[in-house]
Design a protein around this motif. Structure first.
Motif: not given
Length: 304
Positions: A9-21, A66-68
């Motif tokens: 979840s953390f990786i995906k939010v960081a990549e998308c820069q959006s909680f909904s996406r 994120l890197e870790r």
């Protein structure tokens, strides 16, 4: 705190820069993803995202995490295969040292491509050493296999050797060097007047060897054979070069061969490895040398 779902979840939010996406891609509700991230931030006591009405951006701590997390997530995915490989006797890491006399970037790359395809979860480390530095790496620096260890005999019980051949040495100098037209054989008093070009032994724990140096002779140390060759071509100094390296320059006249009163003997080189630390990867490399596989011919070609 950092279970696999939270990491994803953390990786995906960081990549998308959006909680909904991120929630959409993970097939979760936005509330679920937001709760996971909020719980993570509270548990570690550090803000990971800067939230605005238009964007979600990582804080410096978030960038580091994120890197870790990416490294950890990738490892979790590959872990079952890695563990199976270890159970099958395949090494997690293999360190290979190569004598500078035999080192070939093209052959190294071809060997690594072959090994990486067969053993995708093994980490490889290749180093290049000079003279006794090869044995030093094998005996004292956690090296598994040495290509081009000096001599045909083991320096320690438990180390196996496979003779590979011998390096032939040629006393080669530039055609414009003062010694080029001197009557042969060249005696030491004549040779001592000019600097010897040498590549320094890289041994740290074992006694270093000097390639060729007369008493009272000036020495110039260079880092590798190709620099030594260039020094010979420009008449900077004198000494012996491997036949395989200098033969093209002897053929075209850029170097000339002279006969010294005391020629340098051939140097025997071997494949060496520890019998106690040989897994499937090391055994497969040994087999390539035992069968004379074309894959390793670049290591063998400088030898007689």
């Amino acid at each position: 705190m950092l279970d696999q779902e939270t990491i994803r979840s953390f990786i995906k939010v960081a990549e998308c820069q959006s909680f909904s996406r991120a929630a959409e891609l993970l097939h979760k509700t936005t509330a679920t993803i937001s709760y996971r991230i909020k719980t993570l931030e509270e548990s570690i006591g550090t803000q990971l995202f800067i939230r605005t009405t238009r964007s979600v951006n990582l804080t410096p701590a978030g960038e580091y995490l994120l890197e870790r997390c990416r490294q950890w997530h990738n490892w979790l995915d590959s872990m079952p295969d890695e563990l199976r490989q270890i159970n099958d006797g395949v090494e997690h890491q293999v360190n290979i040292v190569i004598n500078n006399l035999l080192y070939s970037p093209v052959t190294v790359a071809r060997l690594l491509a072959y090994l990486q395809q067969r053993y995708p979860f093994t980490q490889f480390h290749i180093s290049r050493q000079v003279y006794m530095g090869v044995w030093d790496a094998l005996l004292n620096e956690d090296c598994h296999l040495a290509i081009g260890a000096a001599g045909n005999e083991s320096l320690e019980n438990g180390i196996n050797v496979l003779p590979l051949g011998k390096i032939e040495w040629v006393f080669a100098i530039a055609p414009h060097h003062p010694l080029a037209n001197t009557e042969e054989p060249l005696v030491e008093d004549q040779l001592r007047l000019y600097p010897a070009i040498n590549v320094e032994d890289t041994a740290r724990h074992l006694a270093k060897r000097i390639a060729w140096l007369l008493s009272g002779q000036h020495e110039i140390k260079v880092p590798d054979l190709h620099t030594k060759l260039e020094c010979h071509l420009r008449g900077v100094g004198i000494g012996f070069l491997p036949r395989a390296l200098c033969q093209p320059y002897l053929n075209n006249g850029e170097l000339v061969q002279k006969i010294p009163h005391r020629p340098r003997h051939q140097s025997a080189l071997s494949l060496a490895w520890s019998s106690h630390r040989s897994g499937e990867v090391v055994k497969s490399i040994i087999a390539l040398f035992q069968t004379g596989d074309p894959l390793i011919q670049g290591f063998i070609s400088p030898l007689e």
